[in-house]
Design a protein around this motif. Structure first.
Motif, PDB file in Angstrom:
ATOM      1  N   MET A   1     -26.316   2.483 -49.833  1.00  0.00           N
ATOM      2  CA  MET A   1     -25.622   3.491 -50.599  1.00  0.00           C
ATOM      3  C   MET A   1     -24.001   3.125 -50.255  1.00  0.00           C
ATOM      4  N   ILE A   2     -23.258   2.795 -51.191  1.00  0.00           N
ATOM      5  CA  ILE A   2     -21.871   2.832 -51.051  1.00  0.00           C
ATOM      6  C   ILE A   2     -20.944   4.201 -51.079  1.00  0.00           C
ATOM      7  N   SER A   3     -20.351   4.566 -50.131  1.00  0.00           N
ATOM      8  CA  SER A   3     -19.453   5.756 -50.018  1.00  0.00           C
ATOM      9  C   SER A   3     -18.360   5.610 -49.908  1.00  0.00           C
ATOM     10  N   SER A   4     -17.928   4.305 -49.672  1.00  0.00           N
ATOM     11  CA  SER A   4     -16.326   4.136 -49.502  1.00  0.00           C
ATOM     12  C   SER A   4     -16.213   2.762 -49.894  1.00  0.00           C
ATOM     13  N   TYR A   5     -14.805   2.226 -49.678  1.00  0.00           N
ATOM     14  CA  TYR A   5     -14.389   0.959 -50.015  1.00  0.00           C
ATOM     15  C   TYR A   5     -14.842  -0.113 -48.891  1.00  0.00           C
ATOM     16  N   GLN A   6     -14.801   0.390 -47.513  1.00  0.00           N
ATOM     17  CA  GLN A   6     -15.381  -0.215 -46.503  1.00  0.00           C
ATOM     18  C   GLN A   6     -16.875  -0.424 -46.682  1.00  0.00           C
ATOM     19  N   ASP A   7     -17.544   0.693 -47.209  1.00  0.00           N
ATOM     20  CA  ASP A   7     -18.946   0.171 -47.339  1.00  0.00           C
ATOM     21  C   ASP A   7     -19.049  -1.138 -48.442  1.00  0.00           C
ATOM     22  N   LEU A   8     -18.189  -0.958 -49.435  1.00  0.00           N
ATOM     23  CA  LEU A   8     -18.330  -2.279 -50.425  1.00  0.00           C
ATOM     24  C   LEU A   8     -18.162  -3.475 -49.954  1.00  0.00           C
ATOM     25  N   VAL A   9     -17.069  -3.417 -49.258  1.00  0.00           N
ATOM     26  CA  VAL A   9     -16.528  -4.780 -48.426  1.00  0.00           C
ATOM     27  C   VAL A   9     -17.655  -5.124 -47.779  1.00  0.00           C
ATOM     28  N   LYS A  10     -18.398  -4.365 -46.881  1.00  0.00           N
ATOM     29  CA  LYS A  10     -19.632  -4.808 -46.233  1.00  0.00           C
ATOM     30  C   LYS A  10     -20.686  -5.221 -47.145  1.00  0.00           C
ATOM     31  N   ALA A  11     -20.860  -4.621 -48.161  1.00  0.00           N
ATOM     32  CA  ALA A  11     -22.024  -5.071 -49.025  1.00  0.00           C
ATOM     33  C   ALA A  11     -21.777  -6.474 -49.732  1.00  0.00           C
ATOM     34  N   SER A  12     -20.506  -6.793 -50.002  1.00  0.00           N
ATOM     35  CA  SER A  12     -20.091  -7.913 -50.468  1.00  0.00           C
ATOM     36  C   SER A  12     -20.425  -9.153 -49.677  1.00  0.00           C
ATOM     37  N   GLN A  13     -20.185  -8.859 -48.178  1.00  0.00           N
ATOM     38  CA  GLN A  13     -20.542  -9.883 -47.399  1.00  0.00           C
ATOM     39  C   GLN A  13     -21.973 -10.240 -47.274  1.00  0.00           C
ATOM     40  N   ASN A  14     -22.858  -9.387 -47.703  1.00  0.00           N
ATOM     41  CA  ASN A  14     -24.402  -9.567 -47.659  1.00  0.00           C
ATOM     42  C   ASN A  14     -24.788 -10.283 -48.860  1.00  0.00           C
ATOM     43  N   GLU A  15     -23.767 -10.460 -49.997  1.00  0.00           N
ATOM     44  CA  GLU A  15     -24.250 -11.103 -51.094  1.00  0.00           C
ATOM     45  C   GLU A  15     -24.491 -12.553 -50.949  1.00  0.00           C
ATOM     46  N   HIS A  16     -25.353 -13.042 -51.778  1.00  0.00           N
ATOM     47  CA  HIS A  16     -25.637 -14.637 -51.976  1.00  0.00           C
ATOM     48  C   HIS A  16     -24.286 -15.509 -52.162  1.00  0.00           C
ATOM     49  N   GLU A  17     -23.929 -14.874 -53.168  1.00  0.00           N
ATOM     50  CA  GLU A  17     -22.552 -15.655 -53.881  1.00  0.00           C
ATOM     51  C   GLU A  17     -21.293 -15.103 -53.236  1.00  0.00           C
ATOM     52  N   PRO A  18     -20.176 -15.709 -53.260  1.00  0.00           N
ATOM     53  CA  PRO A  18     -18.924 -14.888 -52.814  1.00  0.00           C
ATOM     54  C   PRO A  18     -18.437 -14.152 -54.117  1.00  0.00           C
ATOM     55  N   GLN A  19     -17.788 -13.121 -53.578  1.00  0.00           N
ATOM     56  CA  GLN A  19     -17.329 -12.195 -54.695  1.00  0.00           C
ATOM     57  C   GLN A  19     -15.889 -12.099 -55.041  1.00  0.00           C
ATOM     58  N   ARG A  20     -15.656 -11.431 -56.173  1.00  0.00           N
ATOM     59  CA  ARG A  20     -14.015 -10.916 -56.499  1.00  0.00           C
ATOM     60  C   ARG A  20     -13.987  -9.682 -56.978  1.00  0.00           C
ATOM     61  N   PHE A  21     -13.286  -8.937 -56.318  1.00  0.00           N
ATOM     62  CA  PHE A  21     -13.269  -7.402 -56.782  1.00  0.00           C
ATOM     63  C   PHE A  21     -12.297  -7.280 -57.772  1.00  0.00           C
ATOM     64  N   LEU A  22     -12.609  -6.385 -59.017  1.00  0.00           N
ATOM     65  CA  LEU A  22     -11.822  -6.066 -59.964  1.00  0.00           C
ATOM     66  C   LEU A  22     -11.167  -4.521 -59.787  1.00  0.00           C
ATOM     67  N   PHE A  23      -9.918  -4.358 -59.737  1.00  0.00           N
ATOM     68  CA  PHE A  23      -9.358  -2.957 -59.393  1.00  0.00           C
ATOM     69  C   PHE A  23      -8.608  -2.444 -60.679  1.00  0.00           C
ATOM     70  N   VAL A  24      -8.785  -1.337 -61.071  1.00  0.00           N
ATOM     71  CA  VAL A  24      -8.095  -0.725 -62.194  1.00  0.00           C
ATOM     72  C   VAL A  24      -7.606   0.771 -61.577  1.00  0.00           C
ATOM     73  N   PHE A  25      -6.392   0.866 -61.237  1.00  0.00           N
ATOM     74  CA  PHE A  25      -5.755   2.101 -60.960  1.00  0.00           C
ATOM     75  C   PHE A  25      -5.480   3.049 -62.131  1.00  0.00           C
ATOM     76  N   CYS A  26      -5.956   4.313 -61.959  1.00  0.00           N
ATOM     77  CA  CYS A  26      -5.641   5.131 -62.895  1.00  0.00           C
ATOM     78  C   CYS A  26      -5.115   6.368 -62.893  1.00  0.00           C
ATOM     79  N   LYS A  27      -4.188   6.844 -63.462  1.00  0.00           N
ATOM     80  CA  LYS A  27      -3.441   8.241 -63.512  1.00  0.00           C
ATOM     81  C   LYS A  27      -4.061   9.158 -64.149  1.00  0.00           C
ATOM     82  N   ALA A  28      -4.367  10.370 -63.747  1.00  0.00           N
ATOM     83  CA  ALA A  28      -5.010  11.570 -64.458  1.00  0.00           C
ATOM     84  C   ALA A  28      -4.008  12.132 -65.220  1.00  0.00           C
ATOM     85  N   GLU A  29      -4.018  12.243 -66.506  1.00  0.00           N
ATOM     86  CA  GLU A  29      -3.013  12.919 -67.457  1.00  0.00           C
ATOM     87  C   GLU A  29      -3.759  13.900 -67.992  1.00  0.00           C
ATOM     88  N   LEU A  30      -3.048  14.797 -68.867  1.00  0.00           N
ATOM     89  CA  LEU A  30      -3.305  15.808 -69.757  1.00  0.00           C
ATOM     90  C   LEU A  30      -2.944  15.382 -71.131  1.00  0.00           C
TER      91      LEU A  30
END
Length: 133
Positions: free
Chosen positions: A1-30
């Motif tokens: 289970m991934i509960s943090s960014y560090q968990d995601l990085v660790k999980a990516s190291q266990n993947e058979h193929e190399p990974q690239r992360f896509l990040f979309v930073f968002c602002k909460a607006e009303l």
């Protein structure tokens, strides 16, 4: 289970193929036409719409730590409240390039704008997973 960014990085190291992360930073607006109840909920940190403000792709090696990624995002001058992350797998032992990430990134931004965020990992400003809904 991934509960943090560090968990995601660790999980990516266990993947058979190399990974690239896509990040979309968002602002909460009303929205301008929000009701009084919606405004009150927003003031409590609930509701609102997430608007993409920064997009970037990186390999896990380029962004091994969330604090570095968050600091880099601050150099843009854009405030953000949450970041969504997706991963792309490479092929034949080669990681996906930034050029290959552009179309999936565009699709990810549009998906977030439409409110379809179930396929992405939402993280708060400290890199911890957030439960939405």
């Amino acid at each position: 289970m991934i509960s943090s960014y560090q968990d995601l990085v660790k999980a990516s190291q266990n993947e058979h193929e190399p990974q690239r992360f896509l990040f979309v930073f968002c602002k909460a607006e009303l929205p301008d036409d929000a009701s009084a109840a919606e405004r009150a909920a927003f003031e409590r940190g609930e509701g609102g719409a997430l608007t993409p403000v920064i997009c970037v792709d990186k390999t896990p090696d380029e962004a091994p730590d969330f604090t570095v990624l968050a600091e880099e995002s601050r150099t843009t001058g854009q405030d953000w409240d949450m970041v969504f992350v997706a991963a792309m797998s490479g092929r034949g032992g080669t990681e996906p390039s930034s050029d290959e990430a552009q179309q999936p990134m565009t699709m990810m931004v549009e998906s977030i704008r439409m409110g379809n965020v179930g396929n992405y990992l939402p993280l708060d400003q400290s890199g911890q997973a957030v439960s939405l809904g």
